[in-house]
Scaffold this motif. Structure first.
Motif, short mmCIF file in Angstrom:
data_model
loop_
_atom_site.label_atom_id
_atom_site.label_comp_id
_atom_site.label_asym_id
_atom_site.label_seq_id
_atom_site.Cartn_x
_atom_site.Cartn_y
_atom_site.Cartn_z
N GLY A 112 -1.34 -7.29 -1.99
CA GLY A 112 -2.14 -7.54 -3.32
C GLY A 112 -1.23 -6.45 -4.41
O GLY A 112 -0.73 -5.79 -4.17
N ALA A 113 -1.59 -6.81 -5.67
CA ALA A 113 -1.13 -6.12 -6.80
C ALA A 113 -1.58 -4.48 -6.80
O ALA A 113 -2.67 -4.58 -6.35
N SER A 114 -0.70 -3.90 -7.52
CA SER A 114 -1.39 -2.34 -7.79
C SER A 114 -2.63 -2.46 -8.39
O SER A 114 -3.03 -3.26 -9.18
N GLY A 115 -3.64 -1.54 -7.83
CA GLY A 115 -4.94 -1.60 -8.23
C GLY A 115 -6.00 -2.68 -7.62
O GLY A 115 -7.16 -2.57 -8.04
N SER A 116 -5.38 -3.38 -6.74
CA SER A 116 -6.12 -4.50 -5.79
C SER A 116 -7.25 -3.70 -4.79
O SER A 116 -8.17 -4.44 -4.33
N GLY A 117 -7.04 -2.58 -4.64
CA GLY A 117 -7.94 -1.69 -3.60
C GLY A 117 -7.39 -1.42 -2.23
O GLY A 117 -8.06 -0.87 -1.32
N LYS A 118 -6.16 -1.70 -2.18
CA LYS A 118 -5.56 -1.37 -0.56
C LYS A 118 -5.48 -0.04 -0.16
O LYS A 118 -6.15 0.33 0.64
N SER A 119 -5.12 0.89 -1.11
CA SER A 119 -5.09 2.42 -0.62
C SER A 119 -6.63 2.76 -0.77
O SER A 119 -6.71 3.62 0.29
N ALA A 161 4.85 10.05 13.91
CA ALA A 161 4.62 10.89 14.89
C ALA A 161 3.33 11.65 15.04
O ALA A 161 2.70 11.67 15.90
N ARG A 162 3.21 12.31 14.09
CA ARG A 162 2.07 13.18 13.81
C ARG A 162 0.94 12.53 13.68
O ARG A 162 0.01 13.06 14.44
N ALA A 163 0.82 11.33 13.25
CA ALA A 163 -0.49 10.40 13.25
C ALA A 163 -0.69 9.84 14.66
O ALA A 163 -1.78 9.86 15.22
N LEU A 164 0.43 9.70 15.64
CA LEU A 164 0.30 9.11 16.92
C LEU A 164 -0.04 10.12 17.77
O LEU A 164 -0.64 9.87 19.00
N VAL A 165 0.33 11.38 17.90
CA VAL A 165 0.32 12.26 18.80
C VAL A 165 -1.34 12.36 19.33
O VAL A 165 -1.29 12.78 20.52
N THR A 166 -2.12 12.29 18.50
CA THR A 166 -3.40 12.42 18.99
C THR A 166 -4.20 11.19 19.70
O THR A 166 -5.26 11.13 19.84
N LYS A 167 -3.13 10.26 19.93
CA LYS A 167 -3.74 8.85 20.38
C LYS A 167 -4.55 8.04 19.56
O LYS A 167 -5.83 8.10 20.33
N PRO A 168 -4.57 7.98 18.39
CA PRO A 168 -5.71 7.28 17.66
C PRO A 168 -6.04 5.99 18.10
O PRO A 168 -5.32 5.37 18.53
N LEU A 169 -7.48 5.62 17.91
CA LEU A 169 -7.86 4.16 17.98
C LEU A 169 -7.19 3.27 17.09
O LEU A 169 -6.91 2.10 17.35
N LEU A 170 -6.92 3.85 15.84
CA LEU A 170 -6.53 3.15 14.68
C LEU A 170 -5.39 3.83 13.93
O LEU A 170 -5.75 4.95 13.54
N LEU A 171 -4.49 3.09 13.61
CA LEU A 171 -3.65 3.60 12.77
C LEU A 171 -3.38 2.87 11.60
O LEU A 171 -3.24 1.79 11.34
N LEU A 172 -3.67 3.79 10.24
CA LEU A 172 -3.54 3.43 8.89
C LEU A 172 -2.30 3.93 8.30
O LEU A 172 -2.01 5.06 8.39
N LEU A 173 -1.61 2.81 7.71
CA LEU A 173 -0.25 3.18 6.79
C LEU A 173 -0.37 2.56 5.30
O LEU A 173 -0.61 1.46 5.28
N ASP A 174 -0.35 3.81 4.39
CA ASP A 174 -0.44 3.31 3.23
C ASP A 174 1.06 3.47 2.36
O ASP A 174 1.40 4.32 2.00
N GLU A 175 1.53 2.22 2.20
CA GLU A 175 2.85 1.76 1.59
C GLU A 175 3.79 2.88 1.88
O GLU A 175 4.61 3.53 1.48
#
Length: 247
Positions: free
Chosen positions: A38-45, A152-166
């Motif tokens: 979506g465009a910038s400002g659409s609410g993704k982040s 890697a830092r986000a994965l090391v705690t074995k998260p249920l869910l991984l969020l990635l912002d651009e």
């Protein structure tokens, strides 16, 4: 039908009179990779930040693995311990070596011993192809390598869910590919991911589902081939014509 790992219902977020999320709904199944476009400002982040409880919600419900994590009485830190999030900026601590950056959360948040945390950090660095950089300082790495350390830092705690912002937007074009290759591997391994991205080719090739955000809502969603190739909504077609050409 499998219960969603993440369920967002009626999510509303405003900043003053500006409505950023306007009753947004989204479900994410276990092991699914959903690309937000979506465009910038659409609410993704803002959506990702709300899921990680980095923003207060004005209205709506967020459930993670069946638990209502949007309840104001919930321990936000305990929820964040179950979620990994990676931002555009790498946010590595420059005074810590790579292995110590990755080992920090297991030690501080989960109470893991220094020796065990370092062992787990090196294992996840190996997973992202950077075990040989474990003793390096962040400023000795390329931008792509630093972003892979952030993953890697986000994965090391074995998260249920991984969020990635651009996560590729701050990288030089020649470094984007190595980060996208890592995310492709994670998706194939079954990591549940929600990623805001402007990389349409990546969304087409890797995501199981694409969700187009417009005006703070999910206006259209479906398989990548449908949303990106045969969009049903005029706003989706207009957006894709601008970023891809055609339509």
């Amino acid at each position: 039908m499998t219960r969603p790992l993440l369920s967002v219902r009626g999510l509303r977020k405003t900043y003053g009179s500006h409505v950023v999320l306007d009753g947004l709904d989204l479900d994410v199944a276990p092991h699914e990779c959903v690309a937000l476009i979506g465009a910038s400002g659409s609410g993704k982040s803002t959506l990702l930040r709300c899921v990680d409880l980095l923003e207060t919600l004005d209205d709506g419900v967020i459930e993670l693995d069946g638990d209502d994590v949007s309840d104001p009485r919930v321990d936000a830190d305990a929820v964040r311990a179950r979620i990994g999030i990676v931002f555009q900026a790498y946010n590595l601590f420059p005074h810590l070596r790579v292995v110590d950056n990755v080992a920090l959360a297991p030690r501080r948040v989960h109470g893991v011993s220094k020796q065990q945390a370092e062992h787990e950090a090196i294992e996840v660095l190996r997973r992202v192809g950077l075990a040989d950089k474990a003793r390096a300082w962040p400023d000795e790495l390329s931008g792509g390598q630093q972003q892979r350390v952030a993953v890697a830092r986000a994965l090391v705690t074995k998260p249920l869910l991984l969020l990635l912002d651009e996560v590729t937007s701050a990288l030089d074009p020649e470094l984007v590919g190595e980060v996208l290759a890592l995310l492709r591997d994670l998706s194939e391994e079954g990591t549940t991911m929600v990623l805001a991205t402007h990389e349409m080719a990546f969304a087409r090739d890797v995501a199981h589902r694409v969700a187009f955000l417009d005006g703070g809502r999910v206006l259209e969603q479906g398989p990548p081939a449908q949303v990106l190739g045969e969009p049903q909504e005029d706003r989706t077609r207009t957006f894709l014509a601008r970023v891809l050409g055609g339509f």
